[in-house]
Design an enzyme around this catalytic site. Structure first.
Site, short mmCIF file in Angstrom:
data_model
loop_
_atom_site.label_atom_id
_atom_site.label_comp_id
_atom_site.label_asym_id
_atom_site.label_seq_id
_atom_site.Cartn_x
_atom_site.Cartn_y
_atom_site.Cartn_z
N PHE A 21 -66.60 6.55 2.59
CA PHE A 21 -66.56 7.26 3.96
C PHE A 21 -66.95 8.55 3.86
CE2 PHE A 21 -64.36 6.80 8.02
CZ PHE A 21 -64.13 5.47 8.06
N GLN B 102 -64.56 17.17 17.58
CA GLN B 102 -65.44 16.35 16.92
C GLN B 102 -65.86 15.35 17.73
OE1 GLN B 102 -63.93 13.26 13.78
NE2 GLN B 102 -65.07 14.89 12.57
N HIS C 106 -68.13 12.04 17.46
CA HIS C 106 -68.21 10.94 16.40
C HIS C 106 -69.67 10.56 16.37
CE1 HIS C 106 -68.02 7.36 13.89
NE2 HIS C 106 -66.75 7.90 13.61
N LEU D 184 -65.96 3.34 20.01
CA LEU D 184 -66.30 3.80 18.63
C LEU D 184 -66.77 2.64 17.84
CD1 LEU D 184 -66.12 6.63 17.07
CD2 LEU D 184 -64.24 5.39 15.99
N GLU E 122 -67.38 4.89 11.22
CA GLU E 122 -68.17 5.34 9.87
C GLU E 122 -68.13 4.25 9.07
OE1 GLU E 122 -67.68 9.64 9.61
OE2 GLU E 122 -67.03 9.08 7.71
N ARG F 19 -69.44 14.34 10.08
CA ARG F 19 -69.82 13.87 11.41
C ARG F 19 -70.49 14.90 12.07
NH1 ARG F 19 -63.99 10.82 12.22
NH2 ARG F 19 -64.53 9.10 11.01
N HIS G 189 -64.42 12.54 20.26
CA HIS G 189 -63.46 11.69 19.23
C HIS G 189 -62.30 12.51 18.93
CE1 HIS G 189 -62.84 8.47 16.50
NE2 HIS G 189 -62.92 9.11 15.74
N ARG H 62 -63.14 17.50 11.16
CA ARG H 62 -62.25 16.62 10.22
C ARG H 62 -63.06 15.48 9.59
NH1 ARG H 62 -60.10 11.53 11.18
NH2 ARG H 62 -60.91 11.45 13.25
C1 FAD Z 1 -61.38 4.86 18.26
C2 FAD Z 1 -61.09 5.74 17.28
C3 FAD Z 1 -60.79 5.54 15.97
C4 FAD Z 1 -60.40 6.23 14.97
N1 FAD Z 1 -60.35 5.89 13.33
C5 FAD Z 1 -59.67 6.67 12.44
C6 FAD Z 1 -59.82 6.29 11.18
O1 FAD Z 1 -60.49 5.07 10.72
N2 FAD Z 1 -59.29 7.13 10.24
C7 FAD Z 1 -58.42 8.31 10.55
O2 FAD Z 1 -57.97 8.74 9.74
N3 FAD Z 1 -58.65 8.51 11.80
C8 FAD Z 1 -59.19 7.57 12.87
N4 FAD Z 1 -59.03 8.04 14.16
C9 FAD Z 1 -58.27 9.44 14.77
C10 FAD Z 1 -56.96 8.98 14.89
O3 FAD Z 1 -56.73 7.62 14.94
C11 FAD Z 1 -56.24 9.78 15.76
O4 FAD Z 1 -56.21 11.04 15.58
C12 FAD Z 1 -54.55 9.57 15.57
O5 FAD Z 1 -54.18 8.07 15.69
C13 FAD Z 1 -53.63 10.17 16.46
O6 FAD Z 1 -52.39 9.73 16.41
P1 FAD Z 1 -51.11 10.45 16.93
O7 FAD Z 1 -49.87 9.82 16.55
O8 FAD Z 1 -51.25 11.87 17.07
O9 FAD Z 1 -51.36 10.15 18.58
P2 FAD Z 1 -51.39 8.87 19.30
O10 FAD Z 1 -51.32 7.60 18.48
O11 FAD Z 1 -52.46 8.73 20.23
O12 FAD Z 1 -50.21 8.75 20.23
C14 FAD Z 1 -49.72 9.67 21.22
C15 FAD Z 1 -48.27 9.21 21.61
O13 FAD Z 1 -48.07 10.12 22.44
C16 FAD Z 1 -47.43 9.68 23.71
N5 FAD Z 1 -47.49 10.69 25.01
C17 FAD Z 1 -48.81 11.03 25.06
N6 FAD Z 1 -48.37 11.95 26.11
C18 FAD Z 1 -47.01 12.13 26.54
C19 FAD Z 1 -46.28 12.25 27.62
N7 FAD Z 1 -46.68 13.51 28.45
N8 FAD Z 1 -45.06 11.90 27.45
C20 FAD Z 1 -44.60 11.11 26.62
N9 FAD Z 1 -45.35 10.49 25.94
C21 FAD Z 1 -46.64 10.95 25.73
C22 FAD Z 1 -48.25 8.24 24.00
O14 FAD Z 1 -47.56 7.34 24.65
C23 FAD Z 1 -48.32 7.88 22.65
O15 FAD Z 1 -47.19 7.21 22.08
C24 FAD Z 1 -59.51 7.34 15.28
C25 FAD Z 1 -59.55 7.66 16.54
C26 FAD Z 1 -60.16 6.86 17.57
C27 FAD Z 1 -60.12 7.30 18.87
#
Ligand code: FAD
Ligand code: SF4
Ligand code: FES
Lengths: 589, 255
Positions: free
Chosen positions: A116, A246, A248, A258, A261, A292, A359, A400
């Site tokens: 990666f 970031q 992407h 997306l 990568e 990135r 991203h 990142r």
């Molecule tokens: C397409 C894509 C591919 C990616 N690929 C990778 C990868 O291969 N490797 C890697 O390390 N990272 C990757 N990332 C980054 C990574 O996936 C994210 O940064 C990470 O999943 C975020 O997780 P989280 O738990 O912080 O938030 P999320 O999974 O976004 O969860 C947010 C939660 O908060 C809740 N929420 C939000 N606002 C409120 C509110 N006001 N009240 C109540 N609940 C709320 C939502 O319901 C949800 O449950 C990728 C990101 C994307 C977009």
């Protein structure tokens, strides 16, 4: 109005929120509040992998991983936090495997690993296979596995509840350094009924994910509107490093969806209109697998210099045609299907049009390595925690590395979950919170409902579109004083107009119109913070590139940006970076 | 009622075409023209582009014409499972269905998925669906202490259940199942898919507990192999095949 009481309230049920819940709910009475059903969270969209120096396929270690993370983050990373991230990584991955996550395997049955961007052997010698993965749906499998464990542990969820306010026992900025500021709880809106709920808790943990919808072209879900960051900010807490976003490199051109990568990790190559593998010019050693920010800028530069592809010469090509179709099907099935479904392109035989897409938010709510939220550079808020993309520990610094976010969710989600539960157990009683705490929100909601459709009022969709377009045009891969000033003016104007918005839906039940209005408010606030940080950072570092200040300036800017919201506007401050063993060097790949 | 919204793309861009959406609506609180809970059709005309999906069209309606239209969505690219709905009488994800593939010359029919109570417009109560999933104990069950490193599993062993790990719980399969529509007791195909993912995982030791649950009167034997589920699945999971593998395990006592 209903009042609930818990030891720990976790806001968000993505990777970070559920990883925290698994720890917290074993120790203390825990509720998880989420605006989406847990399995709809955007962690499920993550594709490529999760980093850990397991050494399953080649020699690797946590120190190399730490170095890569610090260098990849352009030295704005807090090195103590990065060291924890990388040292705890192997256990985080093994925990997921033990919970049942179906990782891809080596022939002898171990967790397989792949290359990666920015992850290298021995401080940059060559790309190293560090990313553990499950085809190109690693995030999906993490989200599913954590949810399954939550079912097993009977974690209590409040699904489709929108948290809209955070309540502290006093104003965190008015309080002196010797005073204790404690969390009291949160106020939430129930989508199904329109009812307002208050949750009083000894510990509150924000895990609300990213804010990609600040931009128009983004890989982020419609629901990623930075709620947690904005809610903390509105409660008087600072936000850290928000100018670092970031972009992407490989979003589907025109759509932003997306393509991981991992496509380049598995051998994909970026080409311009001349068919040239242009990354050879920008990063001679690791080429297409440079970090990135560098690849995104290189792509934007190719387009700017007229070497873009397509009728408008506005994208470049991701070439997978030299890979075996069987290999593509085994390692990249989902993303190649995206290309087929959304662009009608067959990746076996045709290169895929791609362009950078917004991203990931490197910045967020400032925390310690235990997930404790800071109200200034040093004082913590008693009982308040944050983890995942909404938090800034800071392990990602100015940029990142791919696969480090899924890792961040698991390492710091776990740590914050433990800390929140332990704090609750050590606290006799939560700060007072009664029905009056809900009054401001009830008033706001009622006002929105009653201004329905009044003529001359502003439309949510129009304001959001104007915001996203100005951010794409003026605060994306390339920025300068003029573009950022324009963005600032547009945002200020939109904020004024926001005071006059109208919604159509008068109803109590499933009023998503009303919630989109709330989300737009969050986006506007965060955009202003992003742009202020970007304007004042007169240097280029990681994901933040100023054409008028194209080099890194460690003397003046090797520090974190802190933005505070005050009555008469935003206030800017800085926070030192924690440097332990790696002195800043020029970033070459 | 028929209303129109204009294309918002600058001139000289991708050509646009007009599309009519016929949406099945229900407002639990009633509107000026419709009683609370009354179901009715409403038509909207919008301008669309070649890359637009049904979800984009629904957004145009919501954002420009009628903000009260209610539907769920999040990721917008077929991975979160929020927006399964009946589109021209077939269960699909709105974000994965391109308008140009639907014969835009005719009105596009959009209805909530069937078999789950409608809450408002295209939103249904998903709780019974998730409850069935929870019933089948959808988590790895093992005996003995946790290992120090990973549990070993060969690529071939993983391959055995790979297909059913892809499920995003969108309910397209379950709500396409004629047995599910008429028999409130049936778990539905998704729960069987969820169970399959663990039953055929070489690391799992709870297979027989799960198989017993599926052997129950609400379980696999209700399936009449209509194949609707396999056709509906937006992830391309061979749902009927997974169900028949579960049946076979029950019949032969072998996994
Ligand atoms: C397409 C894509 C591919 C990616 N690929 C990778 C990868 O291969 N490797 C890697 O390390 N990272 C990757 N990332 C980054 C990574 O996936 C994210 O940064 C990470 O999943 C975020 O997780 P989280 O738990 O912080 O938030 P999320 O999974 O976004 O969860 C947010 C939660 O908060 C809740 N929420 C939000 N606002 C409120 C509110 N006001 N009240 C109540 N609940 C709320 C939502 O319901 C949800 O449950 C990728 C990101 C994307 C977009
Ligand atoms: S099996 Fe397919 S159709 Fe059924 S819930 Fe899972 S993803 Fe949806
Ligand atoms: S919006 Fe996520 S699957 Fe369609």
């Amino acid at each position: 109005m209903t009042l609930h009481e818990y030891d720990v309230v976790i806001v968000g049920a993505g990777g970070a929120g559920m990883r925290a819940a698994l720890e917290s709910s074993q120790r203390a009475r825990t509720a998880v509040i989420s605006k989406l059903y847990p399995t709809r969270s955007h962690t499920g969209a993550a594709q490529g992998g999760i980093a850990a120096a397991l050494s399953n396929v080649e020699d690797d270690n946590a120190e190399w991983h730490t170095f890569d993370t610090v260098k990849g983050g352009d030295y704005l990373v807090d090195q103590d936090a990065a060291e924890i991230l990388c040292t705890e990584a192997p256990q985080a991955v093994l925990d997921l495997e033990n919970m049942g996550l179906p990782f891809n395997r080596t022939e002898d049955g171990h967790v397989d690993q792949r290359r990666f961007g920015g992850h290298t052997r021995n401080h940059g010698e060559a790309a190293v296979r560090r990313a553990c993965y499950s085809a190109d749906r690693t995030g999906h499998m993490i989200l599913q596995t954590l949810y399954q464990q939550c079912i097993k542990q009977e974690v209590e969820f409040f699904n489709e509840f929108y948290v809209l306010e955070l309540v502290l026992d006093k104003d965190p900025q008015a309080a002196g350094d010797d005073e204790t500021v404690s969390v009291a709880g949160v106020v939430a809106y129930e989508l199904a009924t329109g009812e307002i709920h208050t949750f009083r808790a000894k510990s509150v943990l924000f895990a609300t994910g990213g804010a990609g919808k600040v931009f128009k072209t983004t890989s982020n879900a419609h629901t990623l509107t930075g709620d947690g960051m904005a809610i903390a900010f509105n409660a008087g807490l600072p936000l850290e490093d928000m100018e670092f976003f970031q972009f992407h490199p490989t979003g589907l051109a025109g759509l932003g969806i997306l393509l991981s990568e991992a496509a380049r990790g598995e051998g994909g190559i970026l080409r311009n209109s001349e068919g040239e593998r242009f990354m050879e010019r920008y990063a001679p050693t690791i080429k297409d697998l440079a970090p990135r920010d560098m690849v995104a800028r290189a792509m934007a530069n190719e387009v700017r210099e007229g070497r873009g592809c397509g009728p408008h010469k506005d994208y470049v090509l991701l070439d997978l045609t030299h890979l075996e179709p069987a290999h593509i099907d085994a390692k990249l099935p989902d993303i190649t299907e995206f290309a087929r479904t959304y662009l009608g392109v067959e990746p076996y035989t045709e290169p895929v049009p791609v362009y950078p897409t917004a991203h990931y938010a490197m910045g967020g709510i400032p925390t310690t390595v235990h997930g404790e939220v800071l109200r200034n550079n040093t004082s913590k808020v008693n009982g308040l925690y944050a983890a995942g993309e909404c938090a800034c520990v800071s392990v990602h610094g100015a940029n990142r590395l791919g696969t480090n976010s899924l890792l961040d969710l698991n390492v710091f989600g776990r740590r914050a979950g433990i800390a929140a539960a332990e704090h609750a157990l050590a606290t006799a009683e939560a700060a007072p919170l009664d029905e009056s705490a809900a009054a401001p929100l009830i008033e706001r909601v009622e006002k929105l409902r009653s201004t329905v459709g009044s003529s001359g009022s502003e439309s949510i969709a129009a304001l959001r579109k104007a915001l996203q377009e100005t951010m794409d045009r003026n605060a994306q891969v390339f920025r300068d004083e003029a573009s950022l000033t324009t963005a600032q003016e547009v945002i200020a104007d939109l904020q004024k107009r926001y005071a006059d918005i109208a919604i159509h839906d008068r109803g109590q039940r499933y009023n998503t119109d009303l919630l989109e209005a709330m989300e737009l408010g969050f986006l506007l606030e965060l955009s202003a913070v992003v742009v202020l940080g970007a304007l004042n950072r007169k240097e280029s570092r990681g994901g933040h590139y100023r054409e008028d200040f194209p080099t890194r300036d460690d003397e003046n800017f090797m520090q974190h940006t802190m933005v505070y919201g005050e009555k008469d506007g935003l206030r800017l401050d800085y926070k030192p970076v924690v440097v332990t063993r790696y002195q800043p060097m020029e970033r070459k790949y | 009622m028929t209303a129109t919204a204009d294309a918002t793309t600058p001139a000289g861009e991708v050509p646009s075409f007009e599309v009519t959406l016929r949406i099945r609506r229900m407002n639990p609180e009633g509107t000026s023209d419709h009683a609370a809970g009354e179901e009715y059709w409403e038509e909207f005309k919008i301008q669309a582009h070649a890359t637009d999906r049904v979800l984009d069209a629904l957004h145009k309606v919501k954002w420009d014409l009628d903000g009260s239209l209610a539907f769920r969505r999040s990721c917008a690219h077929g991975v979160c499972g929020s927006d399964a709905m009946r589109i021209n009488a077939r269960n699909r994800l709105a974000c994965k269905t391109l308008l140009k593939d639907l014969n835009p010359a005719k009105p596009i029919l959009i209805e909530p998925i069937k078999g789950l109570p409608v809450e408002k417009d295209l939103i249904v109560d998903m709780e019974p669906f998730f409850a069935s999933y929870r019933e089948i104990m959808p988590f790895l069950m093992t005996d003995g202490p946790a290992p120090e490193r990973e549990r070993l599993q060969t690529p071939a062993e993983r391959e055995r259940f790979e297909d059913t790990t892809k499920c995003i719980m969108c309910a397209a399969c379950t709500s396409a199942c004629p047995v599910f529509w008429t028999d409130g007791q049936f778990f539905g195909p998704q729960a069987i898919v969820g169970a399959h993912r663990f039953i055929f995982d070489s690391r799992d030791e709870g297979q027989w507990d799960r198989l017993e649950i599926l052997n129950d009167k609400a379980g696999v034997w209700k399936c009449r192999t209509a194949f609707n589920c396999t056709e509906a699945c937006p992830r391309g999971i061979e749902v009927t095949k997974a169900i028949s593998e579960v049946k076979k395990a029950l019949n032969t006592g072998e996994i």
